[in-house]
Design a protein around this motif. Structure first.
Motif, PDB file in Angstrom:
ATOM      1  N   UNK B 142       0.849  -1.185   0.000  1.00  0.00           N
ATOM      2  CA  UNK B 142       0.000   0.000   0.000  1.00  0.00           C
ATOM      3  C   UNK B 142       0.881   1.229   0.000  1.00  0.00           C
ATOM      4  N   UNK B 143       1.056   1.829   1.183  1.00  0.00           N
ATOM      5  CA  UNK B 143       1.843   3.057   1.281  1.00  0.00           C
ATOM      6  C   UNK B 143       3.264   2.838   0.758  1.00  0.00           C
ATOM      7  N   UNK B 144       3.849   1.667   1.046  1.00  0.00           N
ATOM      8  CA  UNK B 144       5.221   1.417   0.568  1.00  0.00           C
ATOM      9  C   UNK B 144       5.278   1.468  -0.960  1.00  0.00           C
ATOM     10  N   UNK B 145       4.214   0.998  -1.620  1.00  0.00           N
ATOM     11  CA  UNK B 145       4.176   1.023  -3.087  1.00  0.00           C
ATOM     12  C   UNK B 145       3.979   2.457  -3.582  1.00  0.00           C
ATOM     13  N   UNK B 146       3.187   3.220  -2.833  1.00  0.00           N
ATOM     14  CA  UNK B 146       2.935   4.618  -3.203  1.00  0.00           C
ATOM     15  C   UNK B 146       4.193   5.455  -2.977  1.00  0.00           C
ATOM     16  N   UNK B 147       4.915   5.167  -1.875  1.00  0.00           N
ATOM     17  CA  UNK B 147       6.217   5.816  -1.661  1.00  0.00           C
ATOM     18  C   UNK B 147       7.120   5.584  -2.886  1.00  0.00           C
ATOM     19  N   UNK B 148       7.120   4.347  -3.368  1.00  0.00           N
ATOM     20  CA  UNK B 148       7.977   3.999  -4.505  1.00  0.00           C
ATOM     21  C   UNK B 148       7.537   4.757  -5.762  1.00  0.00           C
ATOM     22  N   UNK B 149       6.220   4.806  -5.963  1.00  0.00           N
ATOM     23  CA  UNK B 149       5.690   5.538  -7.129  1.00  0.00           C
ATOM     24  C   UNK B 149       6.021   7.026  -7.029  1.00  0.00           C
ATOM     25  N   UNK B 150       5.951   7.554  -5.825  1.00  0.00           N
ATOM     26  CA  UNK B 150       6.262   8.966  -5.587  1.00  0.00           C
ATOM     27  C   UNK B 150       7.743   9.244  -5.859  1.00  0.00           C
ATOM     28  N   UNK B 151       8.607   8.339  -5.405  1.00  0.00           N
ATOM     29  CA  UNK B 151      10.047   8.477  -5.655  1.00  0.00           C
ATOM     30  C   UNK B 151      10.319   8.431  -7.154  1.00  0.00           C
ATOM     31  N   UNK B 354     -11.312   7.080  -0.414  1.00  0.00           N
ATOM     32  CA  UNK B 354     -11.602   8.509  -0.613  1.00  0.00           C
ATOM     33  C   UNK B 354     -11.248   8.944  -2.044  1.00  0.00           C
ATOM     34  N   UNK B 355     -10.026   8.531  -2.488  1.00  0.00           N
ATOM     35  CA  UNK B 355      -9.591   8.934  -3.833  1.00  0.00           C
ATOM     36  C   UNK B 355     -10.460   8.291  -4.913  1.00  0.00           C
ATOM     37  N   UNK B 373      -1.886   7.771  -9.557  1.00  0.00           N
ATOM     38  CA  UNK B 373      -1.071   8.954  -9.230  1.00  0.00           C
ATOM     39  C   UNK B 373      -0.814   8.986  -7.717  1.00  0.00           C
ATOM     40  N   UNK B 374       0.449   8.974  -7.282  1.00  0.00           N
ATOM     41  CA  UNK B 374       0.723   8.948  -5.849  1.00  0.00           C
ATOM     42  C   UNK B 374       0.494  10.300  -5.165  1.00  0.00           C
ATOM     43  N   UNK B 375       0.495  11.395  -5.922  1.00  0.00           N
ATOM     44  CA  UNK B 375       0.513  12.717  -5.268  1.00  0.00           C
ATOM     45  C   UNK B 375      -0.688  12.989  -4.360  1.00  0.00           C
ATOM     46  N   UNK B 376      -1.924  12.785  -4.814  1.00  0.00           N
ATOM     47  CA  UNK B 376      -3.039  13.056  -3.895  1.00  0.00           C
ATOM     48  C   UNK B 376      -3.019  12.126  -2.687  1.00  0.00           C
ATOM     49  N   UNK B 377      -2.538  10.912  -2.862  1.00  0.00           N
ATOM     50  CA  UNK B 377      -2.448   9.963  -1.743  1.00  0.00           C
ATOM     51  C   UNK B 377      -1.422  10.453  -0.722  1.00  0.00           C
ATOM     52  N   UNK B 378      -0.265  10.921  -1.222  1.00  0.00           N
ATOM     53  CA  UNK B 378       0.786  11.427  -0.316  1.00  0.00           C
ATOM     54  C   UNK B 378       0.271  12.636   0.468  1.00  0.00           C
ATOM     55  N   UNK B 379      -0.514  13.490  -0.191  1.00  0.00           N
ATOM     56  CA  UNK B 379      -1.119  14.630   0.510  1.00  0.00           C
ATOM     57  C   UNK B 379      -2.032  14.156   1.632  1.00  0.00           C
ATOM     58  N   UNK B 380      -2.893  13.190   1.300  1.00  0.00           N
ATOM     59  CA  UNK B 380      -3.855  12.700   2.283  1.00  0.00           C
ATOM     60  C   UNK B 380      -3.166  12.024   3.472  1.00  0.00           C
ATOM     61  N   UNK B 381      -2.058  11.326   3.220  1.00  0.00           N
ATOM     62  CA  UNK B 381      -1.348  10.668   4.326  1.00  0.00           C
ATOM     63  C   UNK B 381      -1.003  11.693   5.414  1.00  0.00           C
ATOM     64  N   UNK B 382      -0.560  12.873   4.974  1.00  0.00           N
ATOM     65  CA  UNK B 382      -0.225  13.920   5.952  1.00  0.00           C
ATOM     66  C   UNK B 382      -1.450  14.444   6.689  1.00  0.00           C
TER      67      UNK B 382
END
Lengths: 398, 398
Positions: B142-151, B354-355, B373-382
Motif C-alpha cells: 500500500x503506502x510502501x508502493x505509493x512511496x515507490x511511485x512517488x520516488x 476517498x480517492x 497517481x501517488x501525489x493526492x495519496x501522499x497529501x492525504x497521508x499527511x
C-alpha cells in the motif's frame, strides 16, 4: 499363582504386559483392557502370546470396571491407565473384591494437584475387605521408595537427608517431545515445586531451585527441584528425615519449549470454547505432539535414577549412600518396543504384582511400597532388567 | 460522493470505519458487514454515529455477498476481512457491479502461498464491467508502493535498488502475541523468504537473511528478509529495479516463540482429527492467543515503515532516498481504540476509498496502488494521521 488384569494400553502398560507374560510362573491368566481394544490387541500381537485376553473398558466408569472384574475375576488389577482414574478403579476393586496396584497417585483432571490423601482415604475399606492396595509401584514413585526402605533396613539407623535424583540423558532426536503422556508431564513440571524440611513443606516457584548434579555414566546435568509424590509418604514413614527433595534434569531447549507452551496458553487445563466445542488446550497439544510411545525406535542414551542419602549409619556414625539404576533406551526398546521411561515404570509394576502373587507383598489395607519388605523387590530388580548399583560414603553433591 | 461497504470487523476494519466516518464529505452512506453482526454494531457504537448501517454476511459465500450488495447498492466495497476471501468478494463485486478495494493479496486457506496471479486474473472482467479494483491498499502493501511511485515520479529516472523496511518497535507487554491475525502472521513468517534480483526471484530459507538496520526515532533493530507481496507488482511496474527486498524486525523472544510453535506442531495448517472434529492447529492456537485487537490499551512505542531507494536521479547522478512514516501505538489507540499495526493499514485503505470516491483513483480494471497517481495519496497521508518524512542522499545501510 493368580489372575491379573492390566488396565491401560500405553507405553507403561505395554512394558508391563511384556514382563508379566515372562513371569508365567506366577500369573496364571492375563487380560489387558483399555478404552481402545485394538491397542490391547496390538500389544498381545507384539508379545506373540494369544492366550492373553483383551477387553474394552472405560476406566472412568465404575460400573463398566466392576462388570469386567466380575466377569474375568482377577486377583489383582494393575492400574497403568491415567492417574485421573485411580479412584474409579479402586472403587471398582472394592465392589468386585479385587486387590489393586498403581504407579502414580490420583490427580483430579481439573486441577494439577498431587497428593495421596484421596487414595489413603480408602485404607479402612481395603482393610475391612481383606484386599491389598499397593500405591506408586513404578520407578519414581516406586523403586526410589524401595531404595529408601532398603537403605533404612540395611545401612542407616536414621535417614536424615534424602535427595531423589532423576536424570533422563536420552535423546529422541525430535525437536520437542515429552517422555510420557505430555498432558501429565506438563502439568507436573509447570506446578510450583516443594520439598520437606524440618517438619514442614517449603514451596518454591516452578523450577526455581536448580543445580548441576553429576550422574553415573552420564556426567553433569542441570537438575531442577520438583514436588514429587513419593516424598509425601516417605517423610511420613521415615520421620527422622530432616529434608527430602526430588530433582529432575531438563535440557535448556526443553525448558524453552515449556516456557513458550505456557506463554502461548497451550499448557492451559481449563477448556476453551472453540467453534462450539469445549477443548482443553493441553489436551489438544497432546494430540499434536509426538506420541511418547513412538519415540523408542530412535531413542539413544540412558536414564539414571536413584537416591542420595545422608544420615546416621548402623555404626552410629554419619554416612552417605547413593543407590541407583541406569537404563538404556535402546535396550528397553529392543526388549519391549518402548523407550526407557516406559520401561523403568512398567518393570517395577510387574515386580510388585509378582510379589503380590507370591504372597510376599499382600496385606489388607492401602500401602505405599516402602511399607513392604524391600529385599525381595531389590532381588527382582536385578533379575528383571533394572539392576541397581550402590556407592558408600561418596560425595552426594547435595 | 458515494456509498461504501466495509467487509470485516477486526482491528483494520475498526480503524477504517472510524476514518471513513470522519471523511463524510465523500462517503454518503456507510455499512459495516461481517460474519458476526454484533462486532459491527460494537464498532458503530464506538464511533457514535448511528447512521452507519451494519449487516451479517459470510464473506466466503458469493451469493450472500451479492444479495447484500444488491440490497445496499454500494459504489465501493472495502474488503478488510481475511485474505482468504478476496476472490469471493471480487466475484460478488462483478455480479453486483460494485468497485473493489483490499489491503492484502489473496491466499488459499490450505497452502501459505502469496502471489497476485489469482487476483490479476480478474483484470479483463473488471475492465469490461467498467469497475475499478484497487489491490493492496494498506501500509505494506500500500503506502510502501505509493512511496515507490512517488520516488519514481519526483526523484528518480531509474530506481535500481529498493528495500522496504518494516519495524514495529512497540511493546504490548504480553509474553507473546501477534500484532494482527496470528494465523495470517505465522503463515507469513514461517514461509521461505524471497527477493528479486537481476530479473529473477531468489529463494531463502525462512528468516535465513537478516541484518541490523537503524530506524528513525527507534534505533538499531535486527531485521529479517521476508517475501512480501508488493515486491511482485513493483518489479513488474518498475522494470529498472535490479534488486527489491522486504525486511521486517523481530525480537529474539518473538522468534523463539515462533520456533517453538513450529516445533510443537501448532503452526500446522493441515487439520488433525481431534475427538472426531477436524481442527487446524494454527486456527486453534489463534483462539488461545491474545486477540490482537485487545493489545491496544497497553501498547507503547511506535512503528517505523518506509522505503530505502538507490538509483539514478532526475539529474543523471546516483542518489539515495529514504521515505518513511513513524506511527505511535498510543496515539492510534486513543483515536480509534486499536494499536498502530491496525491503524497503519486501516488509514491507507480509507484514503484509497476517498480517492476512488473523488474519481482520482477510478479506472476500469484491476490495479496495484503504484499504478495510480501517488501525489493526492501522499497529501492525504499527511492529513489523515500518517505523515511521512524523507531523507535524501543518506546512508541506506543496504
Amino acid at each position: 499363582m493368580g489372575k491379573v488384569i492390566i488396565i491401560g494400553a500405553g507405553g507403561v502398560a505395554t512394558v508391563a504386559a511384556h514382563k508379566v507374560a515372562k513371569n508365567a510362573d506366577v500369573f496364571s491368566e492375563i487380560m489387558i483392557a483399555s478404552r481402545t481394544k485394538s491397542k490391547c490387541d496390538a500389544i498381545v500381537k507384539a508379545i506373540g502370546n494369544p492366550a492373553i485376553k483383551t477387553a474394552q473398558v472405560d476406566a472412568d466408569n465404575v460400573d463398566e470396571l466392576t462388570a469386567l472384574f466380575d466377569a474375568f475375576k482377577p486377583d489383582l488389577v494393575m492400574n497403568l491407565a491415567l492417574p485421573y482414574q485411580d479412584l474409579t478403579i479402586m472403587e471398582a476393586c472394592l465392589k468386585s473384591g479385587v486387590s489393586y496396584l498403581d504407579t502414580a497417585n490420583y490427580e483430579p483432571r481439573d486441577v494439577a494437584h498431587f497428593e495421596y490423601s484421596w487414595q489413603w482415604a480408602f485404607k479402612e475399606r481395603f482393610e475391612q475387605a481383606g484386599l491389598t492396595a499397593i500405591l506408586g509401584c513404578g520407578f519414581d514413585p516406586g523403586v526410589t521408595s524401595i531404595y529408601t526402605a532398603y537403605a533404612a533396613k540395611h545401612h542407616f539407623k536414621e535417614i536424615q537427608y534424602l535427595d531423589i535424583v532423576d536424570c533422563n540423558a536420552g535423546n529422541h532426536h525430535k525437536a520437542f517431545a515429552t517422555n510420557f503422556n505430555p498432558e501429565i508431564n506438563i502439568r507436573e513440571i509447570t506446578q510450583k515445586g516443594q520439598y520437606w524440611e524440618d517438619g514442614k513443606w517449603v514451596e518454591t516457584e516452578p523450577l526455581e531451585i536448580h543445580k548441576t548434579l553429576t550422574y553415573p555414566n552420564v556426567g553433569p546435568r542441570e537438575s531442577y527441584l520438583l514436588h514429587h509424590e513419593e516424598i509425601e509418604s516417605l517423610v511420613k514413614n521415615y520421620p527422622t528425615i530432616r529434608r527430602a527433595r526430588f530433582w529432575m534434569t531438563f535440557g535448556e531447549e526443553y525448558l524453552t519449549h515449556l516456557r513458550v507452551i505456557q506463554n502461548i496458553g497451550m499448557a492451559g487445563i481449563e477448556p476453551i470454547n472453540y467453534e462450539g466445542h469445549q477443548i482443553v488446550p493441553l489436551q489438544f497439544l497432546k494430540a499434536v505432539l509426538p506420541n511418547p510411545q513412538d519415540l523408542g525406535a530412535n531413542y539413544d542414551g540412558e536414564t539414571s535414577i536413584g537416591c542420595r542419602i545422608r544420615g546416621i549409619g548402623k555404626d552410629g556414625k554419619e554416612h552417605t549412600y547413593y543407590v541407583y539404576n541406569n537404563c538404556s533406551h535402546q535396550a528397553a526398546y529392543e526388549e519391549t518396543g518402548m523407550q526407557g521411561v516406559s520401561y523403568t515404570t512398567g518393570v517395577p509394576a510387574t515386580i510388585g504384582a509378582r510379589l503380590f502373587m507370591l504372597g510376599l507383598w499382600k496385606r489388607p489395607g492401602v500401602w505405599n511400597v516402602e511399607e513392604f519388605d524391600p529385599d525381595p523387590f531389590m532381588d527382582e530388580l536385578n533379575k528383571q532388567g533394572l539392576p541397581w548399583h550402590e556407592l558408600h560414603d561418596c560425595d552426594l553433591e547435595l
